[in-house]
Design an enzyme around this catalytic site. Structure first.
Site, short mmCIF file in Angstrom:
data_model
loop_
_atom_site.label_atom_id
_atom_site.label_comp_id
_atom_site.label_asym_id
_atom_site.label_seq_id
_atom_site.Cartn_x
_atom_site.Cartn_y
_atom_site.Cartn_z
N ALA A 65 -7.30 0.67 2.51
CA ALA A 65 -6.91 -0.34 1.53
C ALA A 65 -6.26 0.34 0.34
O ALA A 65 -6.50 1.53 0.09
CB ALA A 65 -8.16 -1.11 1.09
N GLY A 109 -9.71 1.15 5.72
CA GLY A 109 -9.04 0.01 6.33
C GLY A 109 -8.06 0.44 7.41
O GLY A 109 -7.70 -0.36 8.28
N GLU A 112 -10.17 0.71 10.37
CA GLU A 112 -10.56 -0.67 10.70
C GLU A 112 -9.41 -1.39 11.41
O GLU A 112 -9.63 -2.15 12.36
CB GLU A 112 -10.97 -1.41 9.42
CG GLU A 112 -12.32 -0.90 8.90
CD GLU A 112 -12.67 -1.45 7.53
OE1 GLU A 112 -11.83 -1.30 6.61
OE2 GLU A 112 -13.75 -2.01 7.36
N GLU A 132 -15.12 5.06 2.59
CA GLU A 132 -15.42 4.10 1.52
C GLU A 132 -16.59 4.52 0.66
O GLU A 132 -16.61 4.30 -0.55
CB GLU A 132 -15.69 2.71 2.11
CG GLU A 132 -14.46 1.97 2.62
CD GLU A 132 -14.09 2.31 4.05
OE1 GLU A 132 -14.59 3.34 4.58
OE2 GLU A 132 -13.29 1.57 4.65
N1 3HC Z 1 -4.80 3.57 -2.03
C1 3HC Z 1 -3.96 3.81 -3.05
N2 3HC Z 1 -3.38 5.00 -3.27
C2 3HC Z 1 -3.69 6.00 -2.43
C3 3HC Z 1 -4.60 5.84 -1.36
C4 3HC Z 1 -5.14 4.55 -1.16
N3 3HC Z 1 -5.98 4.28 -0.15
N4 3HC Z 1 -4.72 7.01 -0.73
C5 3HC Z 1 -3.94 7.89 -1.36
N5 3HC Z 1 -3.32 7.27 -2.39
C6 3HC Z 1 -2.35 7.86 -3.31
C7 3HC Z 1 -2.95 8.95 -4.17
O1 3HC Z 1 -3.53 8.42 -5.33
C8 3HC Z 1 -1.73 9.81 -4.44
O2 3HC Z 1 -1.02 9.18 -5.47
P1 3HC Z 1 -0.22 10.06 -6.57
O3 3HC Z 1 0.75 10.89 -5.80
O4 3HC Z 1 0.37 9.03 -7.47
O5 3HC Z 1 -1.28 10.89 -7.24
C9 3HC Z 1 -0.89 9.68 -3.18
O6 3HC Z 1 -1.35 8.51 -2.53
C10 3HC Z 1 -1.03 10.86 -2.22
O7 3HC Z 1 -2.42 11.08 -1.99
P2 3HC Z 1 -3.03 12.55 -1.96
O8 3HC Z 1 -2.46 13.35 -3.07
O9 3HC Z 1 -4.50 12.37 -1.90
O10 3HC Z 1 -2.44 13.08 -0.58
P3 3HC Z 1 -3.09 14.02 0.49
O11 3HC Z 1 -2.08 14.22 1.53
O12 3HC Z 1 -3.72 15.20 -0.18
O13 3HC Z 1 -4.31 13.18 1.11
C11 3HC Z 1 -5.38 11.29 2.10
C12 3HC Z 1 -4.06 12.06 1.87
C13 3HC Z 1 -6.32 12.11 2.97
C14 3HC Z 1 -5.04 10.01 2.80
C15 3HC Z 1 -6.05 11.03 0.73
O14 3HC Z 1 -5.11 10.46 -0.13
C16 3HC Z 1 -7.23 10.09 0.78
O15 3HC Z 1 -8.32 10.49 1.10
N6 3HC Z 1 -6.99 8.81 0.43
C17 3HC Z 1 -8.05 7.83 0.29
C18 3HC Z 1 -8.57 7.37 1.62
C19 3HC Z 1 -9.62 6.32 1.41
O16 3HC Z 1 -10.55 6.44 0.65
N7 3HC Z 1 -9.46 5.20 2.14
C20 3HC Z 1 -10.38 4.11 2.05
C21 3HC Z 1 -9.88 3.13 1.06
S1 3HC Z 1 -11.04 1.83 0.80
C22 3HC Z 1 -10.82 0.82 2.12
O17 3HC Z 1 -10.02 1.09 2.97
C23 3HC Z 1 -11.66 -0.41 2.13
C24 3HC Z 1 -11.57 -1.12 3.42
O18 3HC Z 1 -12.77 -0.95 4.10
C25 3HC Z 1 -11.29 -2.57 3.25
#
Ligand code: 3HC
Ligand code: NAI
Length: 709
Positions: A65, A109, A112, A132
């Site tokens: 998400a 997500g 998911e 998450e």
């Molecule tokens: N939402 C919004 N922005 C995101 C994002 C997300 N899920 N994931 C990454 N970004 C953004 C980062 O903030 C960053 O932005 P910036 O360049 O402006 O600082 C950019 O994308 C690149 O991210 P990284 O610098 O972290 O890139 P990496 O290549 O090092 O890592 C990644 C990639 C492993 C995908 C890492 O970004 C990550 O772990 N992201 C979060 C994953 C996460 O927590 N997903 C779960 C979200 S909650 C969810 O899905 C709820 C659901 O159950 C409904």
């Protein structure tokens, strides 16, 4: 951008391909889920199409998400979006096989979505996960209900509660992924999709799988173990336990009811303080890398050879960081005996990593061979960076910088690991202050993830940019700070330590102060930390900086007495506590010493409650943090938070001291600071910025955002 472009529809013969184009990580921003649903519906309605492949454009599948949207929901700017579950249910209901083709990562997500598809294929270096929990929440789009249907309840609970990334091979072995594709992912996925369509059977829907949950008695026992492990590893956090709660419901409830329950828990978690804090940390980790005025265009220097001066506690650890990153490093000491001792400690550290199975013997030897011990400056002329880690003494540091100025090549970075001293004064000992910078590592330097990068008034942008990149290369987080006594971390830490000592002099026990802060979430209480860092270190810093203390201000008394008694903390087996190995044990002698000292100084001892301990320790940090922010020593409040989480054992689930204050409410914090100022004066003078934000009902986070504009 139109939804069409976010999810592009194309065909490869009889297979529809949905390509998600939402760089950089294909987060499920508004329009992406809808695009997937519309694409699947279009394919379902087209008789020429037999199957569907969903694939990520660019470097990854879907990272989950859009986390930015969560803040909008909790701040009331946006209604919670419950439509995503319906979309995924629609995708799963499709009568034609839908195959998720995974490269990069399928997270949150993203996984998911992949699990709502009927099948999943992945490249061997792909990873999947439900991270998450690291945002203080649980999966909110069926993750806790579909994952156990694929890999069993125990495994799903462990994956959700830890938030760890699961490698493709493990995902295959545990049933999350159906096939690994060695060659071209899209081709492999299309072929797999055609094979599924050719069977003529209805596609397998994850929600209908009932035979993989595992044996109830066995998984219940494993869930208990996971809960216990979480209570230890994630002390004070609720999200890991809530993840287990939700997964445990999967075998108990029909799928749709499970989804409803999941949605309830998700919402509870999303609106919790814990989640606000953890989301702040997620973005904070990325924000600190961004330095205004320094961009991609700023030239960088290449670091191919390093040198470290001083092979003591810090120098040895710093040298290990370079060796771990494959950068050869010279390590200089004053005499052979100290050098041998330093090198022996490095070897011992590596050996313990080998013993834990985390490093091979061969790699250890490789790393050792990159560290060249020396007692001379020979070879320093080739170094791209020299890091000084000698005793914390200005005269000595100036002498060392004078020496290296003579031999270092023109564009060599001259870094000091000083923890408190004036970088500009050190730089003035050279003819090239633009090359001088602070690289303040934290002990143990081979482990702690933080480097405070201290910019002097003349430090060049190139040296700053190279230092920030270098921190990343050393697998650390660099946080840029300005120059002042103690920089950000230690200047605040002084206030924290001072209040902890004042509290015991006024009647709280050592154990009580530590317990309150530990229970609140700190990795260790303030006095146990002082024992770890070294009472001598704190006292020497005082001696070196005594002129920083305003005339007539109250100073802590017992710490000096411990120092005079040679009780330096863990290293001498006694400090605030006595040590049995590394276990602290209360020492009645010191409790009495505190009482006697207070009596002699005329300090009245009284009953002190938990709340006062928490407030005085925490708000002293916040008040000093606000001053640092206003002075521009800290770039943003989030930088302070990251320094405290990564360098001082501050609990991430509280978001760092400044975010914790935001969550408590700055008005409340300011009122209490004023209260202590009325009561004690001196160290409690409220920071003007704290006053200003409190009076305008604002937060530090808003202050950061305002200044970023
Ligand atoms: N939402 C919004 N922005 C995101 C994002 C997300 N899920 N994931 C990454 N970004 C953004 C980062 O903030 C960053 O932005 P910036 O360049 O402006 O600082 C950019 O994308 C690149 O991210 P990284 O610098 O972290 O890139 P990496 O290549 O090092 O890592 C990644 C990639 C492993 C995908 C890492 O970004 C990550 O772990 N992201 C979060 C994953 C996460 O927590 N997903 C779960 C979200 S909650 C969810 O899905 C709820 C659901 O159950 C409904
Ligand atoms: P230490 O006492 O363990 O090591 C210092 C070493 O420097 C000694 O081995 C000494 O022989 C050597 N040395 C002194 N003069 C030298 C010279 N001219 N050439 C080569 N070597 C020389 O001290 P520690 O703890 O490693 O501290 C070093 C620096 O790191 C200090 O500035 C300190 O403030 C800072 N620091 C210390 C932290 C800690 O927790 N110990 C944390 C962060 C920074």
């Amino acid at each position: 951008m139109s939804d069409q472009e976010l999810v592009a529809y194309s065909t490869e013969g009889d297979v529809a391909v949905l390509t998600i184009n939402n760089p950089p990580v294909n987060a499920l921003s508004p329009g992406v889920p809808e695009g997937i649903r519309d694409g699947v519906a279009k394919a379902a309605a087209d008789d020429a199409i037999k199957a569907v492949v969903v694939i990520g454009g660019g470097r990854t599948f879907i990272a989950g998400a859009d986390i930015k949207e969560f803040g909008k929901i909790t701040s009331g700017q946006k209604e919670p979006d419950i439509g995503f579950n319906e979309i995924l249910n629609d995708v799963e209901s499709c009568d034609k096989p839908v195959v998720a083709a995974i490269h990069g990562t399928a997270l949150g997500g993203g996984l998911e979505t992949a699990m709502a598809c009927h099948y999943r294929v992945a490249v061997p270096d792909a990873m999947v996960g439900q991270p998450e929990v690291k945002l203080g929440i649980i999966p909110g789009a069926g993750g806790t209900q579909r994952l156990p249907r694929l890999c069993g309840v125990a495994k799903a609970a462990e994956i959700c509660a830890s938030g760890r990334m699961v490698k493709a091979k493990e995902a295959l072995d545990s049933g999350i992924v159906d096939k690994l594709v060695d060659g071209d992912l899209l081709e492999g996925a299309i072929e797999f999709a055609r094979e599924q369509a050719a069977t003529g059977e209805s596609p397998r829907r994850t929600r209908d799988i009932q035979d993989r949950f595992g044996n109830e008695a066995e998984y219940k026992m494993m869930l208990q173990g996971i809960r216990q492990e979480c209570a230890k590893r994630a002390r004070g956090m609720q999200a890991p336990q809530r993840n287990v709660d939700a997964v445990e419901l999967a075998p108990q409830l029909p799928f749709m009811e499970g989804l409803e329950k999941e949605a309830e828990i998700f919402k509870e978690c999303l609106f919790s303080d814990e989640s606000k804090a953890m989301i702040h940390v997620f973005f904070g980790e990325r924000t600190v890398a961004k330095v205004p005025g320094i961009g991609k265009e700023t030239p960088r220097l290449e670091i191919k050879q390093a040198a470290v001066i001083g092979a003591g506690t810090m120098g040895g650890g710093i040298a290990m960081n370079y060796a771990n990153a494959g950068i050869p490093v010279l390590l200089k000491e004053t005499e052979h005996e100290r050098l041998d001792k330093g090198v022996a400690i490095i070897r011992k550290n590596y050996e313990s990593t080998v013993a834990k199975g985390k490093l091979t013997e061969e790699k250890m030897e490789q790393r050792m061979s990159l560290i060249k011990p020396t007692t001379s400056y020979d070879g320093f002329e080739n170094a791209d960076i020299i890091v000084e880690a000698v005793f914390e003494n200005m005269a000595l540091k100036k002498q060392v910088f004078g020496e290296i100025d003579e031999i270092a090549k023109d564009d060599c970075i001259l870094a000091s690991n000083t923890s408190t001293l004036d970088i500009d004064e050190i730089a003035a000992a050279t003819k090239r202050p633009a090359s001088v910078i602070g690289h303040h590592f934290f002990s143990p330097a081979n482990i702690m993830p933080l480097i405070e990068i201290v910019r002097g008034k003349e430090t060049s942008d190139t040296v700053i940019a190279t230092s920030m990149d270098l921190a990343k290369g050393l697998r650390k987080t660099g946080v840029l700070v300005g120059n002042c006594f103690g920089f950000v971390g230690n200047r605040m830490f002084e206030q924290y330590q001072r209040q902890a000592q004042f509290l015991i002099e006024e009647g709280a026990t050592i154990e009580h102060v530590d317990k309150v802060m530990y229970d609140w979430g700190m990795a260790m209480g303030p006095l146990a930390v002082a024992d770890l860092a070294g009472i001598d270190v704190g006292i020497r810093v005082h001696q070196e900086n005594v002129d920083q203390i305003p005339d007539g201000y109250r100073t802590a008394l017992v710490g000096q007495k411990l120092f005079d008694m040679g009780r330096y903390g863990q290293k001498t087996g006694a400090g605030w506590y006595k040590y049995e190995g590394r276990t602290p044990v209360s020492d009645p002698e010191i409790n009495q010493l505190v009482i006697d000292t207070a009596r002699e100084a005329g300090i009245e001892q009284r009953e002190i409650g938990d709340q006062e301990i928490l407030e005085r320790c925490l708000y002293s940090l916040v008040n000093e943090g606000a001053k640092l922010l206003e002075e521009g020593i800290a770039l943003r409040s989030v930088d302070i938070d990251m320094i405290y989480i990564m360098g001082y054992g501050f609990p991430a689930f509280r978001g760092g001291p400044m975010k914790a204050a935001d969550i408590i409410g700055l008005k409340e914090v300011y009122d209490r600071v004023c209260h202590y100022n009325d009561q004690y004066g001196q160290w409690w003078e409220p920071a003007p910025l704290l006053k200003q934000l409190a009076e305008s009902d604002a937060t530090f986070t808003q202050y950061d955002m305002q200044r970023a504009k």
